[in-house]
Design an enzyme around this catalytic site. Structure first.
Site, PDB file in Angstrom:
ATOM      1  N   GLY A   1       0.256 -17.155 -30.874  1.00 21.87           N
ATOM      2  CA  GLY A   1      -0.054 -15.820 -30.350  1.00 21.87           C
ATOM      3  C   GLY A   1       0.367 -15.714 -28.894  1.00 21.87           C
ATOM      4  O   GLY A   1       0.364 -16.719 -28.167  1.00 21.87           O
TER       5      GLY A   1
ATOM      6  N   ASN B   1      -1.922 -10.421 -24.517  1.00 22.94           N
ATOM      7  CA  ASN B   1      -2.500 -10.432 -23.177  1.00 22.94           C
ATOM      8  C   ASN B   1      -3.292 -11.738 -22.936  1.00 22.94           C
ATOM      9  O   ASN B   1      -3.101 -12.433 -21.925  1.00 22.94           O
ATOM     10  CB  ASN B   1      -3.420  -9.195 -23.103  1.00 22.94           C
ATOM     11  CG  ASN B   1      -3.886  -8.860 -21.713  1.00 22.94           C
ATOM     12  OD1 ASN B   1      -5.083  -8.652 -21.501  1.00 22.94           O
ATOM     13  ND2 ASN B   1      -2.999  -8.776 -20.748  1.00 22.94           N
TER      14      ASN B   1
ATOM     15  N   PHE C   1      -4.371 -10.307 -37.864  1.00 26.91           N
ATOM     16  CA  PHE C   1      -3.107 -10.967 -38.224  1.00 26.91           C
ATOM     17  C   PHE C   1      -3.271 -12.436 -38.607  1.00 26.91           C
ATOM     18  O   PHE C   1      -2.326 -13.070 -39.060  1.00 26.91           O
ATOM     19  CB  PHE C   1      -2.114 -10.881 -37.056  1.00 26.91           C
ATOM     20  CG  PHE C   1      -1.855  -9.475 -36.590  1.00 26.91           C
ATOM     21  CD1 PHE C   1      -1.461  -8.494 -37.486  1.00 26.91           C
ATOM     22  CD2 PHE C   1      -2.009  -9.124 -35.263  1.00 26.91           C
ATOM     23  CE1 PHE C   1      -1.219  -7.190 -37.065  1.00 26.91           C
ATOM     24  CE2 PHE C   1      -1.770  -7.824 -34.824  1.00 26.91           C
ATOM     25  CZ  PHE C   1      -1.375  -6.849 -35.732  1.00 26.91           C
TER      26      PHE C   1
ATOM     27  N   ALA D   1      -8.463 -11.004 -19.557  1.00 23.05           N
ATOM     28  CA  ALA D   1      -7.247 -11.807 -19.427  1.00 23.05           C
ATOM     29  C   ALA D   1      -6.537 -11.598 -18.085  1.00 23.05           C
ATOM     30  O   ALA D   1      -6.129 -12.569 -17.435  1.00 23.05           O
ATOM     31  CB  ALA D   1      -6.302 -11.496 -20.587  1.00 23.05           C
TER      32      ALA D   1
ATOM     33  N   LYS E   1     -19.901  -8.584 -29.339  1.00 22.25           N
ATOM     34  CA  LYS E   1     -19.990  -7.849 -28.061  1.00 22.25           C
ATOM     35  C   LYS E   1     -18.978  -6.705 -28.016  1.00 22.25           C
ATOM     36  O   LYS E   1     -19.167  -5.737 -27.281  1.00 22.25           O
ATOM     37  CB  LYS E   1     -19.847  -8.807 -26.868  1.00 22.25           C
ATOM     38  CG  LYS E   1     -18.533  -9.585 -26.782  1.00 22.25           C
ATOM     39  CD  LYS E   1     -17.421  -8.855 -26.076  1.00 22.25           C
ATOM     40  CE  LYS E   1     -16.099  -9.593 -26.137  1.00 22.25           C
ATOM     41  NZ  LYS E   1     -14.961  -8.808 -25.652  1.00 22.25           N
TER      42      LYS E   1
ATOM     43  N   ASN F   1     -12.070  -2.300 -24.792  1.00 22.44           N
ATOM     44  CA  ASN F   1     -12.883  -1.524 -25.736  1.00 22.44           C
ATOM     45  C   ASN F   1     -13.730  -0.496 -24.988  1.00 22.44           C
ATOM     46  O   ASN F   1     -13.799   0.670 -25.376  1.00 22.44           O
ATOM     47  CB  ASN F   1     -13.802  -2.468 -26.532  1.00 22.44           C
ATOM     48  CG  ASN F   1     -13.037  -3.254 -27.572  1.00 22.44           C
ATOM     49  OD1 ASN F   1     -12.629  -2.724 -28.594  1.00 22.44           O
ATOM     50  ND2 ASN F   1     -12.815  -4.536 -27.301  1.00 22.44           N
TER      51      ASN F   1
ATOM     52  N   LYS G   1      -4.187  -4.655 -28.754  1.00 24.18           N
ATOM     53  CA  LYS G   1      -5.029  -4.159 -29.858  1.00 24.18           C
ATOM     54  C   LYS G   1      -6.510  -4.246 -29.524  1.00 24.18           C
ATOM     55  O   LYS G   1      -7.001  -5.320 -29.155  1.00 24.18           O
ATOM     56  CB  LYS G   1      -4.793  -5.014 -31.120  1.00 24.18           C
ATOM     57  CG  LYS G   1      -3.330  -5.163 -31.520  1.00 24.18           C
ATOM     58  CD  LYS G   1      -2.854  -3.965 -32.315  1.00 24.18           C
ATOM     59  CE  LYS G   1      -1.399  -4.157 -32.724  1.00 24.18           C
ATOM     60  NZ  LYS G   1      -0.661  -2.903 -32.807  1.00 24.18           N
TER      61      LYS G   1
ATOM     62  N   GLN H   1     -10.297  -4.667 -30.568  1.00 23.56           N
ATOM     63  CA  GLN H   1     -10.929  -5.396 -31.666  1.00 23.56           C
ATOM     64  C   GLN H   1     -12.260  -4.771 -32.085  1.00 23.56           C
ATOM     65  O   GLN H   1     -12.779  -5.045 -33.158  1.00 23.56           O
ATOM     66  CB  GLN H   1     -11.177  -6.855 -31.248  1.00 23.56           C
ATOM     67  CG  GLN H   1      -9.901  -7.588 -30.823  1.00 23.56           C
ATOM     68  CD  GLN H   1      -8.978  -7.888 -31.978  1.00 23.56           C
ATOM     69  OE1 GLN H   1      -9.158  -8.847 -32.704  1.00 23.56           O
ATOM     70  NE2 GLN H   1      -7.981  -7.039 -32.174  1.00 23.56           N
TER      71      GLN H   1
HETATM   72  N1  LIG Z   1      -7.037  -9.527 -23.615  1.00 26.67           N
HETATM   73  C1  LIG Z   1      -8.197 -10.023 -23.209  1.00 26.67           C
HETATM   74  O1  LIG Z   1      -8.666  -9.735 -22.083  1.00 26.67           O
HETATM   75  C2  LIG Z   1      -8.923 -10.990 -24.089  1.00 26.67           C
HETATM   76  C3  LIG Z   1      -9.785 -11.912 -23.495  1.00 26.67           C
HETATM   77  C4  LIG Z   1     -10.474 -12.807 -24.283  1.00 26.67           C
HETATM   78  C5  LIG Z   1     -10.287 -12.795 -25.662  1.00 26.67           C
HETATM   79  N2  LIG Z   1      -9.436 -11.905 -26.218  1.00 26.67           N
HETATM   80  C6  LIG Z   1      -9.253 -11.995 -27.681  1.00 26.67           C
HETATM   81  O2  LIG Z   1      -8.048 -12.713 -27.902  1.00 26.67           O
HETATM   82  C7  LIG Z   1      -7.460 -12.314 -29.134  1.00 26.67           C
HETATM   83  C8  LIG Z   1      -6.006 -11.989 -28.884  1.00 26.67           C
HETATM   84  O3  LIG Z   1      -5.921 -10.879 -28.034  1.00 26.67           O
HETATM   85  P1  LIG Z   1      -4.713 -10.599 -27.031  1.00 26.67           P
HETATM   86  O4  LIG Z   1      -5.309  -9.850 -25.886  1.00 26.67           O
HETATM   87  O5  LIG Z   1      -3.952 -11.824 -26.733  1.00 26.67           O
HETATM   88  O6  LIG Z   1      -3.773  -9.665 -27.901  1.00 26.67           O
HETATM   89  P2  LIG Z   1      -3.257  -8.196 -27.574  1.00 26.67           P
HETATM   90  O7  LIG Z   1      -4.335  -7.197 -27.671  1.00 26.67           O
HETATM   91  O8  LIG Z   1      -2.453  -8.245 -26.354  1.00 26.67           O
HETATM   92  O9  LIG Z   1      -2.430  -7.913 -28.937  1.00 26.67           O
HETATM   93  C9  LIG Z   1      -1.133  -7.825 -29.112  1.00 26.67           C
HETATM   94  C10 LIG Z   1      -0.583  -9.057 -29.809  1.00 26.67           C
HETATM   95  O10 LIG Z   1      -0.503  -8.837 -31.216  1.00 26.67           O
HETATM   96  C11 LIG Z   1       0.808  -9.240 -31.652  1.00 26.67           C
HETATM   97  N3  LIG Z   1       1.172  -8.562 -32.894  1.00 26.67           N
HETATM   98  C12 LIG Z   1       1.469  -7.254 -33.085  1.00 26.67           C
HETATM   99  N4  LIG Z   1       1.769  -7.041 -34.378  1.00 26.67           N
HETATM  100  C13 LIG Z   1       1.647  -8.237 -35.000  1.00 26.67           C
HETATM  101  C14 LIG Z   1       1.799  -8.668 -36.350  1.00 26.67           C
HETATM  102  N5  LIG Z   1       2.143  -7.814 -37.331  1.00 26.67           N
HETATM  103  N6  LIG Z   1       1.574  -9.967 -36.639  1.00 26.67           N
HETATM  104  C15 LIG Z   1       1.214 -10.834 -35.679  1.00 26.67           C
HETATM  105  N7  LIG Z   1       1.046 -10.494 -34.388  1.00 26.67           N
HETATM  106  C16 LIG Z   1       1.261  -9.204 -34.066  1.00 26.67           C
HETATM  107  C17 LIG Z   1       1.688  -8.861 -30.480  1.00 26.67           C
HETATM  108  O11 LIG Z   1       2.902  -9.538 -30.522  1.00 26.67           O
HETATM  109  C18 LIG Z   1       0.834  -9.332 -29.317  1.00 26.67           C
HETATM  110  O12 LIG Z   1       1.024 -10.683 -29.072  1.00 26.67           O
HETATM  111  C19 LIG Z   1      -8.307 -11.132 -29.631  1.00 26.67           C
HETATM  112  O13 LIG Z   1      -9.205 -11.581 -30.613  1.00 26.67           O
HETATM  113  C20 LIG Z   1      -9.069 -10.678 -28.405  1.00 26.67           C
HETATM  114  O14 LIG Z   1     -10.330 -10.096 -28.699  1.00 26.67           O
HETATM  115  C21 LIG Z   1      -8.740 -11.014 -25.466  1.00 26.67           C
HETATM  116  O1  LIG Z   2     -10.617  -6.048 -23.267  1.00 29.06           O
HETATM  117  P1  LIG Z   2     -11.586  -6.352 -24.399  1.00 29.06           P
HETATM  118  O2  LIG Z   2     -12.568  -5.260 -24.611  1.00 29.06           O
HETATM  119  O3  LIG Z   2     -10.863  -6.789 -25.640  1.00 29.06           O
HETATM  120  O4  LIG Z   2     -12.432  -7.596 -23.890  1.00 29.06           O
HETATM  121  C1  LIG Z   2     -11.733  -8.641 -23.287  1.00 29.06           C
HETATM  122  C2  LIG Z   2     -12.495  -9.926 -23.309  1.00 29.06           C
HETATM  123  O5  LIG Z   2     -12.987 -10.222 -24.596  1.00 29.06           O
HETATM  124  C3  LIG Z   2     -13.568  -9.997 -22.272  1.00 29.06           C
HETATM  125  O6  LIG Z   2     -14.101 -11.305 -22.249  1.00 29.06           O
END
Ligand SMILES: NC(=O)c1ccc[n+]([C@@H]2O[C@H](COP(=O)([O-])OP(=O)(O)OC[C@H]3O[C@@H](n4cnc5c(N)ncnc54)[C@H](O)[C@@H]3O)[C@@H](O)[C@H]2O)c1
Ligand SMILES: O=P(O)(O)OC[C@H](O)CO
EC number: 1.1.1.8
Length: 414
Positions: A16, A19, A104, A160, A263, A330, A356, A358
């Site tokens: 993956g 972000n 995914f 992130a 959350k 969110n 995306k 969640q």
């Molecule tokens: N962004 C944050 O601040 C943050 C922080 C902590 C945890 N998370 C969690 O981490 C996880 C990943 O989130 P993120 O922020 O890295 O993603 P993101 O929200 O940036 O999502 C986009 C990702 O999805 C991929 N994507 C799109 N279509 C796809 C497909 N058909 N198949 C596979 N991949 C596809 C894209 O290439 C990209 O890498 C989530 O569960 C999120 O809740 C996010």
């Molecule tokens: O931007 P959100 O709402 O997906 O939250 C990001 C992280 O999960 C915060 O820890």
């Protein structure tokens, strides 16, 4: 492959590159470079290939050392290699870090069944749950079952962009694999920010080998697996801990995974009341009720292993709830949807450039599960969020929808 004494170095792959996926690639890449005895320096990062400004995203990342679409403005370590082939990216890796939107993950796991090392270990950074009507599973479990490996979880108050800018925060890793039957000695390693003496003490304390159901079990390693140093709490801390990203390692995989998922539902309600201009007191009320429902959900459905203190004491619990309800995507999109009178998905498409949310899918999944149990009324906030998303209720009615009882009794307080 290079070796450390009798041990091969661990190879790390990030599955993956959004972000958070790209941010974790930065964190981990810095640590593989800083610990060359334990890890191969190169980190593979699987990228869902797409065209960005007429070029392949993988080519852009490898040329610029920046994920220009999902984490713009942040330099990635040059040994983080973007790879569009999932099969190639995971080949030979002993540590797989799963970090992509939860919708995914199952398809991805299908593609790498039988391709990965059978003794690889996983860490899920995914915030979500997998629901099939009356069955609910953590993504650490989904990954573990689909791939036949042990998978722990990482979650915390971790927006992130802030982590990527090296602004200090904490995180929680939950990792509790079954014991390994290996004769191979593990080389002495000192986790970051600990003296060797402290690390010895911690190792003894943390070395409780139980599987997710709490039963002690034994795993027989193949000869190949025994060529590597054990992947334990200390290894996990060395891999993820940075001066700006402080790691605590615990054993409650269910608590850490669930709080990260649930959350996001609470964050939507917090965004709505902020959008209505109701102020901080109202948001605090949402967070209070949300935390109670998170704990209750964990105890009811994952009661065997879950620890309430994970929700109340760890970064993965209350701290993540607070940060998400202030600066998360969110919350932001939910707030904008009220202010502008638009749907959350319209705002998501316009504001997030492919990232995306969640919370919306998790609210639907959790509601589906609760309905299958006939328990919607026991989780009024989770239920209200679902009904508001479906247009069956109004956000202005949240106070009435979540009010359970107005007078606490002596029995409640005991
Ligand atoms: N962004 C944050 O601040 C943050 C922080 C902590 C945890 N998370 C969690 O981490 C996880 C990943 O989130 P993120 O922020 O890295 O993603 P993101 O929200 O940036 O999502 C986009 C990702 O999805 C991929 N994507 C799109 N279509 C796809 C497909 N058909 N198949 C596979 N991949 C596809 C894209 O290439 C990209 O890498 C989530 O569960 C999120 O809740 C996010
Ligand atoms: O931007 P959100 O709402 O997906 O939250 C990001 C992280 O999960 C915060 O820890």
């Amino acid at each position: 492959m290079a070796t450390l004494g009798a041990h091969k170095k661990h190879k790390v792959t990030i599955v993956g590159s959004g972000n958070w996926g790209s941010t974790i690639a930065k964190v981990v890449g810095e640590n593989t470079a800083a610990n060359p005895d334990l890890f191969e320096k190169e980190v593979q990062m699987w990228v869902y290939e797409e065209q960005v400004e007429g070029k392949k995203l993988t080519e852009l990342i490898n040329e610029k050392h920046e994920n220009v679409k999902y984490l713009p403005g942040i330099e990635l370590p040059h040994h983080v290699v973007a790879n569009p082939s999932i099969e190639d990216a995971v080949k030979g890796s002993t540590i797989l870090i799963f970090n992509l939107p939860h919708q995914f993950i199952k398809g991805l796991c299908k593609q790498i069944q039988g391709v990965i090392l059978p003794f690889a270990r996983g860490i899920s950074c995914i915030k979500g749950v997998d629901v099939r009507e009356s069955e609910i599973r953590l993504f650490s479990e989904v990954i573990g079952e689909q791939l036949g490996i042990y998978c722990g979880a990482l979650s915390g108050a971790n927006i992130a962009n802030e982590v990527a800018q090296e602004k200090w925060c904490e995180t929680t890793i939950a990792y509790d694999p079954p014991p390994v039957d290996s004769q191979a000695p593990t080389p002495a390693r000192t986790p970051p920010n600990r003296s060797p003496a402290a690390s010895q003490l911690d190792l003894t304390k943390l070395d409780q080998h139980k599987d997710v159901s709490g039963k002690p079990s034994k795993v027989k390693l193949t000869p190949l697996a025994s060529e590597y140093a054990a992947i334990d709490h200390v290894t996990m801390k060395i891999l993820f801990h940075r001066p700006y990203f402080h790691v605590r390692v615990v054993s409650d995989v269910a608590g850490v995974s669930l709080s990260g998922a649930l959350k996001n539902i609470v964050a939507l309600a917090a965004g709505w009341v902020d959008g209505l201009g109701w102020g901080d007191n109202a948001k605090a009320a949402i967070m209070r009720v949300g935390l109670l429902e998170m704990v209750e959900f964990g105890k009811r459905f994952f009661g065997k292993t879950i620890q309430t203190k994970t929700f109340t004491e760890e970064s993965a619990g209350v701290a993540d709830l607070i940060t998400t309800c202030s600066g998360g995507r969110n919350h932001r999109c939910a707030k904008m949807s009220v202010v502008e009178g638009k749907s959350i998905s319209e705002i998501e498409d316009r504001e997030l450039n492919g990232q995306k949310l969640q919370g919306v899918s998790t609210a639907e999944e959790v509601y589906t599960f609760l309905r299958s149990q006939g328990l919607e009324q026991d989780f009024p906030l989770f239920t209200a969020v679902y009904k508001i998303l479906k247009g069956e209720e109004k956000y202005e009615n949240i106070p009435q929808l979540i009010e359970k009882d107005t007078v606490s009794t002596d029995a409640d307080e005991k």
